[in-house]
Design a protein around this motif. Structure first.
Motif, short mmCIF file in Angstrom:
data_model
loop_
_atom_site.label_atom_id
_atom_site.label_comp_id
_atom_site.label_asym_id
_atom_site.label_seq_id
_atom_site.Cartn_x
_atom_site.Cartn_y
_atom_site.Cartn_z
N ASN A 1 0.83 -1.20 0.00
CA ASN A 1 0.00 0.00 0.00
C ASN A 1 0.87 1.26 0.00
O ASN A 1 0.62 2.21 -0.74
CB ASN A 1 -0.93 -0.02 1.21
N GLN A 2 1.90 1.26 0.83
CA GLN A 2 2.81 2.40 0.89
C GLN A 2 3.56 2.57 -0.43
O GLN A 2 3.73 3.68 -0.92
CB GLN A 2 3.80 2.21 2.04
N TRP A 3 4.00 1.46 -0.99
CA TRP A 3 4.71 1.48 -2.26
C TRP A 3 3.80 2.06 -3.35
O TRP A 3 4.21 2.92 -4.14
CB TRP A 3 5.15 0.07 -2.59
N GLY A 4 2.56 1.60 -3.40
CA GLY A 4 1.60 2.12 -4.37
C GLY A 4 1.37 3.61 -4.19
O GLY A 4 1.30 4.37 -5.16
N GLY A 5 1.28 4.05 -2.94
CA GLY A 5 1.11 5.47 -2.66
C GLY A 5 2.29 6.29 -3.15
O GLY A 5 2.13 7.40 -3.69
N SER A 6 3.49 5.76 -2.97
CA SER A 6 4.69 6.45 -3.45
C SER A 6 4.68 6.56 -4.98
O SER A 6 5.06 7.61 -5.53
CB SER A 6 5.95 5.69 -3.01
N LEU A 7 4.23 5.50 -5.64
CA LEU A 7 4.17 5.54 -7.10
C LEU A 7 3.10 6.52 -7.59
O LEU A 7 3.31 7.21 -8.59
CB LEU A 7 3.91 4.14 -7.65
N LEU A 8 1.98 6.59 -6.87
CA LEU A 8 0.96 7.59 -7.23
C LEU A 8 1.53 8.99 -7.12
O LEU A 8 1.33 9.82 -8.01
CB LEU A 8 -0.26 7.48 -6.31
N ALA A 9 2.24 9.25 -6.02
CA ALA A 9 2.83 10.57 -5.81
C ALA A 9 3.83 10.91 -6.91
O ALA A 9 3.98 12.07 -7.28
CB ALA A 9 3.50 10.63 -4.44
N ALA A 10 4.50 9.88 -7.43
CA ALA A 10 5.48 10.08 -8.51
C ALA A 10 4.82 10.04 -9.89
O ALA A 10 5.51 10.09 -10.91
CB ALA A 10 6.56 9.00 -8.42
N LYS A 11 3.48 9.97 -9.90
CA LYS A 11 2.70 9.94 -11.14
C LYS A 11 3.02 8.75 -12.03
O LYS A 11 2.93 8.82 -13.25
CB LYS A 11 2.83 11.26 -11.90
N GLN A 12 3.38 7.65 -11.40
CA GLN A 12 3.60 6.39 -12.12
C GLN A 12 2.29 5.59 -12.00
O GLN A 12 2.20 4.61 -11.27
CB GLN A 12 4.79 5.65 -11.54
#
Length: 88
Positions: free
Chosen positions: A9-20
């Motif tokens: 979940n945290q990893w996915g959130g980081s990717l969202l923030a990076a617009k990936q």
């Protein structure tokens, strides 16, 4: 490698923030499939869909989160913001 629900979940959130977007959505989908009874996994999946502009899938994920845990205020508020009731 041990992928816990929280880590993914945290990893996915980081990717969202990076617009990936695609990678983030893939992780949130994985989390919801891997932990089908997790209100948090479905809530996060709803958030990802919402960020991508897919309100229909976002609403479905938020509804699932509320069904799993009626006290999930975040998912209920997100549905309300979409002008939908949790059981609609």
């Amino acid at each position: 490698l041990h992928l816990t629900e929280a880590y993914v979940n945290q990893w996915g959130g980081s990717l969202l923030a990076a617009k990936q977007w695609d990678a983030a959505l893939g992780l949130f989908k994985f989390n919801a499939r891997r932990w089908p009874k997790s209100t948090n996994a479905h809530d996060s999946l709803g958030y990802a869909y919402l960020q991508l502009g897919d309100k229909v899938r976002a609403a479905a994920a938020y509804r699932r989160a509320v069904r799993l845990d009626p006290a999930n205020a975040d998912a209920a508020q997100s549905l309300q913001a979409l002008s939908l009731r949790p059981t609609q």
